[in-house]
Design an enzyme around this catalytic site. Structure first.
Site, PDB file in Angstrom:
ATOM      1  CD  GLU A   1     -17.355  39.088 -10.819  1.00  0.00           C
ATOM      2  OE1 GLU A   1     -16.512  38.324 -11.336  1.00  0.00           O
ATOM      3  OE2 GLU A   1     -17.432  39.304  -9.587  1.00  0.00           O
TER       4      GLU A   1
ATOM      5  CG  ASP B   1     -19.042  35.743  -7.577  1.00  0.00           C
ATOM      6  OD1 ASP B   1     -18.561  36.513  -8.424  1.00  0.00           O
ATOM      7  OD2 ASP B   1     -18.345  34.999  -6.853  1.00  0.00           O
TER       8      ASP B   1
ATOM      9  CG  ASP C   1     -17.336  31.839  -4.446  1.00  0.00           C
ATOM     10  OD1 ASP C   1     -16.774  32.044  -5.531  1.00  0.00           O
ATOM     11  OD2 ASP C   1     -16.834  31.167  -3.521  1.00  0.00           O
TER      12      ASP C   1
END
Length: 205
Positions: free
Chosen positions: A68, A7, A141
């Site tokens: 991501e 992430d 996160d």
């Protein structure tokens, strides 16, 4: 399949490793955050993220890295930092020959919770349940990184079938074009009679 989820972020870059296959219980092998100082030079921060991700790659040796996909936000500074951290993660993986997959936030949320509009608390709760953890990973996160890994493991079979179908369709189209070209090349040329040649010559005058 062992997947490292990333992430991306400059201050906190979530990382998490999940192992398993679609349709069976998954196992978390590790989760954490690569941190950099907000007041440090951007180059120093990117080097710090690179070193952190390299350590995770060395330790867990994942088969794939799921990152991501960066999407537009109102805060340009935030999206730039996210994009830079994402690029570092993809570079680290590609340098080792590890495949990289990109997933949008809505894809990850839908895969893990069933809703592409789920909030971070819902994602964290489902990650905790799916990986049979005692508590949601902190910070968010880290949970998002695990969700990325879960998303890819679950979506990989469907993506592979789609890629195979596309490849098969392209192959069939190529074979059809080749056969058509062969038929055209082998077709006998129509002979021109003296009368036809005279008529053509007359029209060209």
């Amino acid at each position: 399949m062992r997947v490292l989820g990333v992430d991306p972020g400059l201050t906190r870059c979530g990382v998490g490793v999940v192992e398993g296959v679609a349709g069976r219980p998954l196992t978390m092998l590790g989760v954490g955050v690569v941190r950099t100082a907000a007041d440090a030079d951007i180059g120093v921060r990117l080097v710090g993220i690179e070193r952190g991700i390299e350590e995770w790659l060395d330790r867990f040796e994942p088969e794939l890295v799921a990152v991501e996909r960066v999407f537009a936000q109102h805060n340009v500074r935030t999206v730039m930092g996210t994009a830079q951290a994402s690029a570092v993660a993809m570079l680290c993986a590609s340098r080792r020959g590890i495949p990289v997959a990109l997933h949008t936030p809505s894809e990850v949320k839908a895969a893990v919770t069933g809703s592409g509009r789920a909030d971070k608390a819902q994602v964290g709760a489902m990650v905790t349940r799916l990986l049979r953890l005692s508590a949601p990973p902190k910070p968010a996160d880290a949970a998002d990184a695990l969700a990325l890994a879960i998303c890819h493991i679950w979506r990989a079979p469907a993506q592979n079938r789609l890629q195979q179908a596309v490849a098969q369709n392209r192959l069939q189209q190529a074979v059809a074009r080749h056969q058509a070209a062969q038929q055209q090349a082998s077709a006998p040329q129509q002979a021109t009679t003296p009368h036809q040649a005279s008529a053509v010559k007359g029209r060209t005058r």
